[in-house]
Design a protein around this motif. Structure first.
Motif, PDB file in Angstrom:
ATOM      1  N   LEU A 113       0.847  -1.459  -0.171  1.00 51.29           N
ATOM      2  CA  LEU A 113       0.236  -0.053  -0.211  1.00 51.29           C
ATOM      3  C   LEU A 113       0.697   1.089  -0.041  1.00 51.29           C
ATOM      4  CD1 LEU A 113      -2.350  -0.622   2.704  1.00 51.29           C
ATOM      5  CD2 LEU A 113      -3.383  -0.729   0.737  1.00 51.29           C
ATOM      6  N   PHE A 114       2.070   1.315   0.750  1.00 53.96           N
ATOM      7  CA  PHE A 114       2.580   2.306   1.003  1.00 53.96           C
ATOM      8  C   PHE A 114       4.208   2.172   0.325  1.00 53.96           C
ATOM      9  CE2 PHE A 114       1.193   1.017   4.266  1.00 53.96           C
ATOM     10  CZ  PHE A 114      -0.503   2.152   4.520  1.00 53.96           C
ATOM     11  N   LEU A 115       5.341   0.664  -0.573  1.00 53.69           N
ATOM     12  CA  LEU A 115       6.253   0.729  -1.267  1.00 53.69           C
ATOM     13  C   LEU A 115       5.614   0.062  -2.536  1.00 53.69           C
ATOM     14  CD1 LEU A 115       7.909  -0.788   2.204  1.00 53.69           C
ATOM     15  CD2 LEU A 115       8.272   1.537   1.201  1.00 53.69           C
ATOM     16  N   ASP A 116       7.367   0.569  -3.374  1.00 47.48           N
ATOM     17  CA  ASP A 116       6.687  -0.470  -4.219  1.00 47.48           C
ATOM     18  C   ASP A 116       7.579  -1.701  -4.188  1.00 47.48           C
ATOM     19  OD1 ASP A 116       9.690  -0.559  -3.562  1.00 47.48           O
ATOM     20  OD2 ASP A 116      10.426   1.139  -4.995  1.00 47.48           O
ATOM     21  N   ASN A 117       7.555  -2.717  -4.808  1.00 52.29           N
ATOM     22  CA  ASN A 117       7.276  -3.732  -4.512  1.00 52.29           C
ATOM     23  C   ASN A 117       8.652  -5.284  -4.148  1.00 52.29           C
ATOM     24  OD1 ASN A 117       4.790  -4.681  -6.023  1.00 52.29           O
ATOM     25  ND2 ASN A 117       5.321  -5.554  -7.686  1.00 52.29           N
ATOM     26  N   ARG A 118       9.574  -4.282  -4.493  1.00 48.75           N
ATOM     27  CA  ARG A 118      10.347  -4.464  -3.769  1.00 48.75           C
ATOM     28  C   ARG A 118      10.835  -3.969  -2.549  1.00 48.75           C
ATOM     29  NH1 ARG A 118      15.799  -2.220  -7.336  1.00 48.75           N
ATOM     30  NH2 ARG A 118      15.679  -0.411  -5.734  1.00 48.75           N
ATOM     31  N   SER A 119      10.802  -3.155  -2.203  1.00 51.64           N
ATOM     32  CA  SER A 119      11.074  -2.849  -0.854  1.00 51.64           C
ATOM     33  C   SER A 119       9.948  -2.857  -0.032  1.00 51.64           C
ATOM     34  CB  SER A 119      10.571  -1.326  -0.609  1.00 51.64           C
ATOM     35  OG  SER A 119      11.564  -0.329  -1.771  1.00 51.64           O
ATOM     36  N   SER A 124       8.694  -7.682   4.448  1.00 49.34           N
ATOM     37  CA  SER A 124       8.429  -8.094   4.767  1.00 49.34           C
ATOM     38  C   SER A 124       9.225  -8.967   5.312  1.00 49.34           C
ATOM     39  CB  SER A 124       7.200  -8.982   3.611  1.00 49.34           C
ATOM     40  OG  SER A 124       6.670 -10.361   4.305  1.00 49.34           O
ATOM     41  N   LEU A 125      10.731  -8.912   4.638  1.00 45.32           N
ATOM     42  CA  LEU A 125      12.021 -10.051   4.611  1.00 45.32           C
ATOM     43  C   LEU A 125      12.294  -9.892   6.421  1.00 45.32           C
ATOM     44  CD1 LEU A 125      13.653 -11.446   1.804  1.00 45.32           C
ATOM     45  CD2 LEU A 125      12.166 -12.245   3.210  1.00 45.32           C
ATOM     46  N   LEU A 126      12.443  -8.571   6.618  1.00 49.01           N
ATOM     47  CA  LEU A 126      13.253  -7.990   7.880  1.00 49.01           C
ATOM     48  C   LEU A 126      12.244  -8.454   8.987  1.00 49.01           C
ATOM     49  CD1 LEU A 126      14.178  -4.353   6.430  1.00 49.01           C
ATOM     50  CD2 LEU A 126      15.905  -5.802   7.797  1.00 49.01           C
ATOM     51  N   PHE A 127      11.069  -8.133   9.382  1.00 51.57           N
ATOM     52  CA  PHE A 127       9.888  -8.876   9.182  1.00 51.57           C
ATOM     53  C   PHE A 127      10.240  -9.888   9.978  1.00 51.57           C
ATOM     54  CE2 PHE A 127       5.965  -9.894  10.736  1.00 51.57           C
ATOM     55  CZ  PHE A 127       5.431  -9.383  12.132  1.00 51.57           C
ATOM     56  N   ALA A 128      10.349 -10.667   8.755  1.00 49.74           N
ATOM     57  CA  ALA A 128      10.358 -11.899   9.388  1.00 49.74           C
ATOM     58  C   ALA A 128      11.556 -12.799  10.046  1.00 49.74           C
ATOM     59  CB  ALA A 128      10.087 -12.943   7.828  1.00 49.74           C
ATOM     60  N   VAL A 129      12.624 -11.719   9.917  1.00 46.52           N
ATOM     61  CA  VAL A 129      13.934 -12.592  11.005  1.00 46.52           C
ATOM     62  C   VAL A 129      14.293 -11.606  11.635  1.00 46.52           C
ATOM     63  CG1 VAL A 129      14.914 -13.550   8.334  1.00 46.52           C
ATOM     64  CG2 VAL A 129      15.282 -11.407   9.071  1.00 46.52           C
ATOM     65  N   HIS A 130      13.648 -10.915  11.956  1.00 48.45           N
ATOM     66  CA  HIS A 130      13.873 -10.293  13.225  1.00 48.45           C
ATOM     67  C   HIS A 130      14.456 -10.640  14.210  1.00 48.45           C
ATOM     68  CE1 HIS A 130      14.561  -6.227  15.369  1.00 48.45           C
ATOM     69  NE2 HIS A 130      13.901  -5.844  14.354  1.00 48.45           N
ATOM     70  N   PRO A 131      15.293 -10.754  15.023  1.00 48.68           N
ATOM     71  CA  PRO A 131      15.246 -11.583  16.476  1.00 48.68           C
ATOM     72  C   PRO A 131      14.481 -11.307  17.281  1.00 48.68           C
ATOM     73  CG  PRO A 131      17.199 -10.586  15.493  1.00 48.68           C
ATOM     74  CD  PRO A 131      16.607 -10.108  14.204  1.00 48.68           C
ATOM     75  N   TRP A 393      15.760   2.946   2.449  1.00 51.15           N
ATOM     76  CA  TRP A 393      17.116   2.015   2.146  1.00 51.15           C
ATOM     77  C   TRP A 393      16.409   1.993   0.706  1.00 51.15           C
ATOM     78  CZ3 TRP A 393      15.622  -1.360  -1.762  1.00 51.15           C
ATOM     79  CH2 TRP A 393      17.184  -2.094  -2.085  1.00 51.15           C
ATOM     80  N   GLN A 394      15.129   2.397  -0.061  1.00 49.61           N
ATOM     81  CA  GLN A 394      14.581   2.608  -0.837  1.00 49.61           C
ATOM     82  C   GLN A 394      15.280   4.213  -1.757  1.00 49.61           C
ATOM     83  OE1 GLN A 394      10.952   2.786  -1.091  1.00 49.61           O
ATOM     84  NE2 GLN A 394      10.687   3.390  -3.663  1.00 49.61           N
ATOM     85  N   LYS A 395      15.532   5.007  -0.793  1.00 53.60           N
ATOM     86  CA  LYS A 395      16.165   6.178  -1.027  1.00 53.60           C
ATOM     87  C   LYS A 395      17.328   6.293  -1.170  1.00 53.60           C
ATOM     88  CE  LYS A 395      12.159   8.210  -0.120  1.00 53.60           C
ATOM     89  NZ  LYS A 395      11.458   9.493  -1.765  1.00 53.60           N
ATOM     90  N   ILE A 396      17.912   5.771  -0.264  1.00 51.18           N
ATOM     91  CA  ILE A 396      19.308   5.021  -0.406  1.00 51.18           C
ATOM     92  C   ILE A 396      19.603   4.850  -1.996  1.00 51.18           C
ATOM     93  CG2 ILE A 396      21.644   4.248   0.638  1.00 51.18           C
ATOM     94  CD1 ILE A 396      20.612   5.162   3.115  1.00 51.18           C
ATOM     95  N   SER A 397      18.458   3.581  -1.911  1.00 47.46           N
ATOM     96  CA  SER A 397      19.732   2.711  -3.267  1.00 47.46           C
ATOM     97  C   SER A 397      19.411   3.439  -4.041  1.00 47.46           C
ATOM     98  CB  SER A 397      18.650   1.596  -3.034  1.00 47.46           C
ATOM     99  OG  SER A 397      17.608   1.340  -3.333  1.00 47.46           O
ATOM    100  N   ASN A 398      18.202   4.038  -4.554  1.00 51.76           N
ATOM    101  CA  ASN A 398      18.143   5.020  -5.553  1.00 51.76           C
ATOM    102  C   ASN A 398      19.054   5.723  -6.274  1.00 51.76           C
ATOM    103  OD1 ASN A 398      15.595   3.933  -6.422  1.00 51.76           O
ATOM    104  ND2 ASN A 398      14.449   5.319  -4.969  1.00 51.76           N
ATOM    105  N   LYS A 399      20.158   6.318  -5.379  1.00 52.04           N
ATOM    106  CA  LYS A 399      21.140   6.456  -5.737  1.00 52.04           C
ATOM    107  C   LYS A 399      22.588   6.104  -6.011  1.00 52.04           C
ATOM    108  CE  LYS A 399      20.488  10.366  -1.597  1.00 52.04           C
ATOM    109  NZ  LYS A 399      20.548  11.245  -1.135  1.00 52.04           N
TER     110      LYS A 399
END
Length: 915
Positions: A113-119, A124-131, A393-399
């Protein structure tokens, strides 16, 4: 909103499985013990409606000691686990892992709803693995977070579809949202906070307002320079519906907890009882502490209570700087999200809402909770954190300059988090590993030292446990629970004096009783166990029973609803031979818990003590109605039916004993009593089978051995009885009835007069006044043709029992024989006739040997452990004393034998007289 595809779902599920596969091998630890192992609401025998009357831990919501955590749908999933695997932890952990995967997939849909597909995939991956999620996923009680999150996200997704073409209202998604919010709240209380997120979404995302625009519109309306736009009116209608529904849910929730907040102590949350400004400074500092755990989950701890985070008592404390920086950063993000239009600001605003609103119930800012920091409550707030990280990360990786570096950093974060999660799961393998890992992070928490001690105590390693309990008292000298643990461990080590001193120390830390003052609101129920434990310790001394009773009454005066105090007092009153008062104590306990099968069982024991078997049986039956598998109620009610002598009750007694042996297949007592029932019913083959099973389980089962031998002797299998009697006498050489039966068989069947003589002589060595043994030895002398010795023997026997007419008659017969001039030539009686001279004593002695009833003791005892334990005792014991009363049928059998013996005696007299 883009749809999620199969590859993305497969990737997320695979990552969750890779991170949490080892959680399947963990056991039930920490809060799992109370919520799963000790929670009767999981059992199929508990009515389903009880789930909606009790809290998460199985305590009635009406009780003051309840934590007021109302999560019936979560408990229902535990009950389903129990239905399929009972208390095998693997299925519980597997379902938790599945739920976490489901949450991660639904979260991916929200992210889009708020991010592009990759982000979105990255978030979701960060959420899945967060300790930080290991406590919610690997700890079984964390299922409340998982289930609530599923319906939380589903409710939000449903609400996003409430805006129709031309900004019209679609009511079906709104109705579904309200329903899903209610379901989420029944899984865990924080589910209701999704309404706030829906409101923010409606105003700032769906309608596209910014804070300046809202202020301008409101200002114009208030100054009368304009009207409220139609779209804003529609928005207000939707918000009013949401808020009204939320208010209704809150009212219902307040009614459920009966307008009472749970009782927490200063040990659970020290800042909650601290004065101003310590309380405010500490609670505000906890916010950056939680944020730091999300940012750097390197040091995780299962328990942050007590002294884990020292109180901030001054404005000059350096930690206030962390609070200031945190609020500045949060404020900056908030201003950015509310002030500026655009997708980036909307993403930041929704991320902040997901972080802040679900955390409010656990923040301590509006009402105190029973913990300082709890990693599991960060499960939903971490969603907002992951969206922020992915967006950044999306903002940084666009540079182009930082693109490769951003990918490397992201890969490192996901990999290290996954490895940390995998490693952290092993900490939850057992209570010992969990609390030892926590002590590495925090050594200032007395609760952790106590819990390591409990883990060692469960392994019967009392010496090591004592060291940890003592360390807890050093870390927190005023910790009542720690001193109680020390006392209990000293007791387990048989150091009763030291145990009493520790209990007295704990008792001295309790609030002193002031007449007319109520303490229930500020005394933890488990701390009141100090009175129970101390009373249980000193009551071992018969001279201190009144002192123990005073302690029970003291506990009751401090908390009138303290059920365990009534139970323990009832037990003591029975010991003091005050069954009427014991009955009163149990009836009071039943007023507090009418659905407790153990209490009904205890009351039955009291009625047995009061010589009221019918009332006892009624209470046994009531216990079995509540718990059809109540083992002691099954066993003892069957014994009561058997001893009543009523033939019509025997089938039910047999049925209950069969149920008992099905529940306790290794208890020889069940098989023995089945054998006794079969003997009563003249089912000799069945009786033999049950007796043999009892002996197989317990080779030295005294009563089973004797009754099996007796059964053989009564069914003309006397020679088969001899090896059984030999076995009996090998274990119990002083078994008088066994010796009598053996002597009878040796003399009448084996014609072994010498062997019989040894049996009867051995009886007299142990008990010179034993009339049966003495009389039977006289018969042996008669068989040996030593009539003078037989005469002296019968004279001595008559002196022991002057009222026994048959002894006098036999003495007259022997004297007549002596006076006969031809007695030497007269043939002596055949061996088979000897039993006639013995009168009716051998047949009487050879009746069934039934286990005696000891003084009834109730089954529920208060343990020194943090939770009550049960010491279940049976009415029947493996002794060989006769029951004090014989049934009418048994008396008739004895009379038949007496008549037969008299007939044999008359026949002997005729032979002696030469007829």
């Amino acid at each position: 909103m883009a749809d999620i595809n199969l590859k993305e779902v497969t990737l997320i599920i695979g990552v969750v499985a890779a991170c949490y596969w080892n959680s399947l091998f963990c056991g039930f630890v920490f809060d799992d013990v109370s919520a799963i192992l000790d929670n009767k609401d999981l059992h199929p025998s508990t009515p389903l409606k009880t789930l909606f009357q009790n809290d998460f831990w199985g305590t009635p919501m009406s009780e003051e000691r309840s934590h007021k955590s109302y999560r019936p749908l979560t408990v229902l999933t535990f009950r389903l686990n129990y239905l399929f695997s009972e208390l095998k932890p693997m299925s519980y952990h597997l379902l938790n892992m599945i739920f976490h995967a489901v949450v991660s997939v639904i979260f991916l849909k929200v992210c889009k709803l708020f991010l592009d597909n990759r982000s979105s995939v990255i978030a979701s991956l960060l959420f899945a693995v967060h300790p930080i999620h290991t406590e919610a996923v690997t700890g079984v009680v964390g299922r409340a977070e998982l289930l609530s999150s599923i319906f939380f996200l589903a409710a939000f997704l449903s609400y996003t579809k409430s805006k129709g073409p031309d900004n019209s209202i679609v009511w079906t998604p709104i109705a579904l949202t309200v329903f899903l919010v209610a379901v989420a709240t029944l899984c865990k209380e924080q589910g209701i906070t999704v309404v706030g997120i829906c409101c923010v979404y409606e105003v700032f995302i769906a309608q596209g307002y910014t804070l300046p625009l809202l202020c301008t519109t409101a200002g114009q309306f208030l100054r009368g320079k304009g009207s409220i736009p139609f779209t804003m009116l529609q928005t207000l209608i939707k918000l009013i519906v949401l808020m009204f529904s939320t208010l209704l849910l809150v009212v219902i929730r307040v009614q459920v907890i009966q307008s009472q907040l749970p009782v927490f102590t200063r040990f659970d949350n020290p800042a909650a009882v601290s004065p101003t400004p310590t309380r405010q400074l500490t609670f505000n500092y906890l916010l950056p502490v939680n944020a730091w755990l999300l940012l750097n989950p390197s040091e995780l701890c299962c328990d942050w209570t007590m002294g884990t985070i020292p109180l901030i008592e001054s404005f000059l404390d350096i930690r206030n700087l962390a609070t200031f920086i945190f609020f500045c950063f949060l404020g900056a993000l908030g201003v950015f999200g509310l002030r500026y239009p655009g997708n980036s600001s909307k993403t930041v605003l929704m991320a902040l809402c997901l972080m802040a609103l679900p955390f409010i119930p656990a923040s301590n800012l509006f009402f105190p909770v029973g913990f300082v920091v709890a990693e599991r409550v960060l499960y939903v707030p971490s969603m907002g954190f992951c969206i922020l990280v992915a967006h950044g990360w999306q903002k940084i990786s666009n540079k182009s300059v930082l693109k490769k570096l951003s990918w490397v950093c992201l890969s490192m974060v996901i990999l290290t988090h996954a490895l940390k999660t995998l490693h952290r799961n092993w900490d939850w393998e057992s209570e010992y590993t969990l609390f030892m890992s926590a002590l590495k992070v925090n050594k200032n928490n007395a609760k952790l030292w106590n819990n390591v001690g409990h883990a060692l105590e469960n392994e019967k390693n009392f010496e090591r446990a004592l060291k940890y309990f003592l360390q807890a008292t050093h870390v927190q000298p005023d910790d009542i629970g720690a001193h109680m643990n020390v006392g209990r461990t000293y007791k387990n080590l048989n150091r009763t004096k030291a145990a009493e001193e520790s209990y007295m120390t704990a008792k001295s830390l309790m609030p002193q009783i002031i007449p007319g003052k109520k303490y229930a609101a500020r005394i933890a129920p488990n701390h009141l166990n100090v009175y129970i434990n101390l009373a249980n310790l000193i009551r071992a001394n018969e001279s201190r029973l009144e002192e123990a009773d005073q302690l029970y009454r003291q506990a009751i005066s401090m908390r009138p609803d303290f059920k365990q105090a009534y139970i323990s007092r009832g037990e003591l009153l029975l010991k003091m031979n005050k069954p009427v008062k014991a009955k009163e104590a149990y009836l009071k306990a039943l007023e507090l818990d009418k659905n407790n099968a153990d209490l009904w069982y205890n009351l039955a024991i009291v009625h047995i003590e009061l010589k009221e078997p019918n009332e006892a049986l009624k209470n046994f039956n009531h216990a079995l109605e509540l718990n059809p598998k109540h083992k002691l109620a099954l066993f003892n009610s069957a014994i009561l039916m058997q001893e009543s002598g009523e033939v019509k009750l025997r089938p039910e007694a047999r049925k209950r004993l069969l149920s008992y042996v099905n529940e306790e297949p290794l208890d020889a007592n069940g098989y023995f009593n089945l054998g006794m029932l079969a003997m009563d019913d003249k089912k000799d083959t069945e009786a033999e089978m049950w007796m043999k099973k009892a002996i197989k389980l317990q080779a030295d089962f005294r009563s089973a051995l004797f009754n099996l031998a007796l059964l053989y002797s009564q069914t003309a299998k006397e020679l088969m009885a001899l090896p059984i009697l030999e076995e009996l006498l090998r274990y119990y050489p002083d078994h008088i009835k066994g010796l009598i039966l053996k002597g009878d068989i040796l003399m009448n069947q084996k014609k072994d007069i010498l062997g019989a003589k040894k049996c009867f002589e051995k009886i007299l060595e142990m008990d010179p006044s034993n009339v049966q043994g003495k009389h039977n030895l006289c018969v042996v002398y008669f068989e040996e043709k030593d009539l003078l010795k037989a005469e002296r023997c019968l004279v001595e026997t008559l002196a022991l029992a002057p009222h026994e007419e048959y002894i006098q008659r036999h003495l007259n017969i022997v004297r007549d024989k002596i006076s006969s001039s031809s007695f030497v030539e007269q043939p002596v009686f055949p061996a088979g006739k000897t039993s006639g001279i013995e009168g009716d004593k051998i047949p009487t002695e050879n009746e069934k040997e039934i286990k005696s009833k000891p003084r009834p003791i109730q089954i529920i005892k208060t343990s020194d452990n943090k939770s009550q334990s049960k010491s279940n005792k049976q009415l029947g014991k493996n002794t060989d004393k006769e029951t004090p009363h014989k049934t009418t049928k048994e008396i008739k059998e004895i009379e038949k034998k007496r008549v037969a013996a008299l007939k044999r005696l008359e026949e002997i007299e005729r032979i002696l007289n030469g007829e």
